[in-house]
Design a protein around this motif. Structure first.
Motif, short mmCIF file in Angstrom:
data_model
loop_
_atom_site.label_atom_id
_atom_site.label_comp_id
_atom_site.label_asym_id
_atom_site.label_seq_id
_atom_site.Cartn_x
_atom_site.Cartn_y
_atom_site.Cartn_z
N UNK A 158 0.85 -1.19 0.00
CA UNK A 158 0.00 0.00 0.00
C UNK A 158 0.89 1.24 0.00
N UNK A 159 0.43 2.30 -0.67
CA UNK A 159 1.23 3.51 -0.84
C UNK A 159 0.70 4.65 0.01
N UNK A 160 1.60 5.35 0.67
CA UNK A 160 1.26 6.54 1.45
C UNK A 160 2.50 7.41 1.49
N UNK A 274 -1.36 11.62 0.74
CA UNK A 274 -0.83 10.29 0.44
C UNK A 274 -0.48 10.08 -1.02
N UNK A 275 -1.08 10.89 -1.91
CA UNK A 275 -1.00 10.64 -3.35
C UNK A 275 -0.07 11.57 -4.10
N UNK A 276 0.51 12.57 -3.44
CA UNK A 276 1.16 13.66 -4.15
C UNK A 276 2.33 13.23 -5.03
N UNK A 277 2.95 12.10 -4.74
CA UNK A 277 4.08 11.65 -5.55
C UNK A 277 3.73 10.46 -6.43
N UNK A 278 2.44 10.12 -6.50
CA UNK A 278 2.03 8.92 -7.24
C UNK A 278 1.06 9.20 -8.38
N UNK A 279 0.63 10.46 -8.52
CA UNK A 279 -0.35 10.79 -9.57
C UNK A 279 0.17 11.96 -10.39
N UNK A 326 -7.66 5.98 -1.16
CA UNK A 326 -8.31 5.09 -2.11
C UNK A 326 -8.08 5.53 -3.56
N UNK A 327 -8.03 6.83 -3.78
CA UNK A 327 -7.87 7.31 -5.16
C UNK A 327 -6.48 7.04 -5.72
N UNK A 328 -5.52 6.74 -4.85
CA UNK A 328 -4.24 6.24 -5.35
C UNK A 328 -4.49 4.95 -6.13
N UNK A 353 -7.28 -2.57 -3.57
CA UNK A 353 -7.62 -3.34 -2.38
C UNK A 353 -6.55 -3.20 -1.31
N UNK A 354 -5.31 -3.05 -1.73
CA UNK A 354 -4.25 -2.85 -0.74
C UNK A 354 -4.44 -1.51 -0.01
#
Length: 431
Positions: A158-160, A274-279, A326-328, A353-354
């Motif tokens: 899981x990503x955070x 949580x998403x700033x480096x993944x989107x 979740x939006x990640x 799901x993760x």
């Protein structure tokens, strides 16, 4: 052994200072939202976190969070009191370990401070002073280990990036638990309990937005492209969330409110964390709009389910943290993550799901522990002021001060202040 990077070190230390500023910013944000008779207490609840958490962090917090992981659950005690952390020791990034210690410390401070908004205007200061070190020790340090210290959430995949689960979901769930333990404010929801100082609210939101660039971009632990991307995503997601919240304001009540704009900014900051480096930046805008609108709609849940979350910690931090986490699973792209992809980029539901498991477990863990701690503190030292003290105002009864001098008199030892309820009660009993 790689050499220390002066540029990366400077950026991380600067980011730590920015994040530290967020706690006074939060104090003003929350302080403006309460009634005038409780603003000092609200400010002091945040400042008490600034006093307690750094000491706890240096003594045993850092080692429990980042000294390896035991069973994926908690770190060791090898760095108790920062033993073994020297001037030449490095973290995983090319920065001194002391810089990493400082950066992570300010995250712990603001996380527990966020919880205070859920119990505004009715908590005892001694109860809060006991809750802060207990909660960070039992909840925050283990969750930080799960996500950032190599623990089970990290192993799950899981990503955070900067704290959706560790900070916002964690604090939001605890805030809900304490709101239930302490119960409703006297007169809520029949009596209007409007913010007493909206300029304070906007000032606080602005300071939070400013500091949040250190929060998110600083989590890259270097002055690099990843930090730059996190910076841009933080900027646009926050802006989009303000628009999303104001849109809901206009549709529901035909007015765009100052409180809505400030709250929308915080909701966007929470969700993009949580998403700033993944989107991508487009993904960040989508997250911002969705978070602003959803969090605005969720403010009304406390009236439907009859829990008095004074300053909407649940609607903004718990809901916003869940939305971003979740939006990640929907919007993450390989070009940013280096591997994992979300549903909308062909990754299926594997990452989604993760993310859901990580969010769900943190909610349950933080809620249960905070609820138990709240009950224990209330049964021992007391966690709620009396109704008379609450009606008079916690500023006067807890701190023997008021934020605003409303009379022209200043004679006597009390400087013109009315007697707090506790003093009146003692006088009456003595008579």
């Amino acid at each position: 052994m790689p050499e220390l990077s002066a540029g990366d070190t400077a950026w991380v230390l600067t980011s730590a200072a920015l994040v530290l500023l967020m706690t006074p910013g939060l104090a003003f944000f929350y302080g403006g939202m309460v009634r005038a008779k409780a603003v000092l207490n609200m400010l002091m609840m945040s400042f008490l976190c600034l006093a307690i958490v750094p000491v706890v962090w240096v003594l045993w917090g850092y080692t429990l969070a980042f000294d390896g992981t035991n069973g994926g659950v908690i770190g060791g005690l090898g760095k108790f009191g920062l033993d073994g952390v020297g001037l030449d020791s490095m973290s995983a990034a090319p920065i001194p370990e002391f810089a990493f210690v400082a950066f992570q410390a300010v995250f712990a401070i603001i996380t527990v401070a966020l919880i205070s908004g859920a119990i505004a205007e009715r908590a005892t200061f001694k109860g809060w002073a006991l809750f802060v070190p207990l909660w960070v020790t039992i909840v925050y340090f283990p969750v930080a280990n799960w996500v950032w210290g190599g623990g089970w959430i990290f192993e799950l995949g899981a990503l955070d990036f900067a704290g959706g689960t560790v900070v916002h979901i964690n604090a939001g769930a605890a805030g809900l638990a304490l709101a239930l333990v302490l119960g409703k404010r006297a007169g809520w929801p029949q009596q209007p309990m409007r913010p007493h100082n909206l300029p304070f609210v906007l000032l606080g939101a602005g300071l939070l937005w400013f500091g949040w660039f250190g929060f998110n971009a600083g989590s890259a632990l270097g002055a690099n492209g990843l930090a730059s991307a996190a910076f841009v995503n933080t900027m646009v997601a926050t802006s989009a969330a303000v628009l999303g919240w104001l849109l809901v304001d206009v549709v529901k009540q035909r007015h765009s409110t100052t409180l809505g704009a400030a709250s929308g900014a915080i909701a966007g900051l929470v969700a993009i964390t949580p998403a700033c480096a993944f989107v991508t930046p487009i993904g960040a805008i989508i997250i911002g709009v969705v978070a602003g609108a959803v969090c605005a709609l969720c403010v009304g849940l406390k009236y439907r389910f009859k829990y008095d979350d004074s300053l909407d910690v649940v609607a903004v931090h718990l809901v916003g943290g869940v939305v971003g986490t979740l939006m990640i699973g929907l919007l993450a792209t390989e070009s940013f993550t280096g591997g994992a992809e979300g549903l909308f980029y062909g990754g299926g539901v594997d990452l989604l799901w993760r993310q859901a498991v990580a969010a769900g477990v943190v909610i349950a863990f933080s809620f249960v522990v905070a609820y138990v701690l709240g009950i224990l503190i209330d049964k021992t030292v007391g966690f709620r002021v009396s109704e008379e003290e609450e009606v008079d105002g916690v500023d006067l009864n807890v701190h023997l001060e008021t934020a605003y001098e409303l009379t022209s008199t200043s004679a006597g030892p009390s400087r013109g202040l009315p007697e707090p309820a506790s003093v009146r009660a003692e006088t009456t009993q003595g008579a």
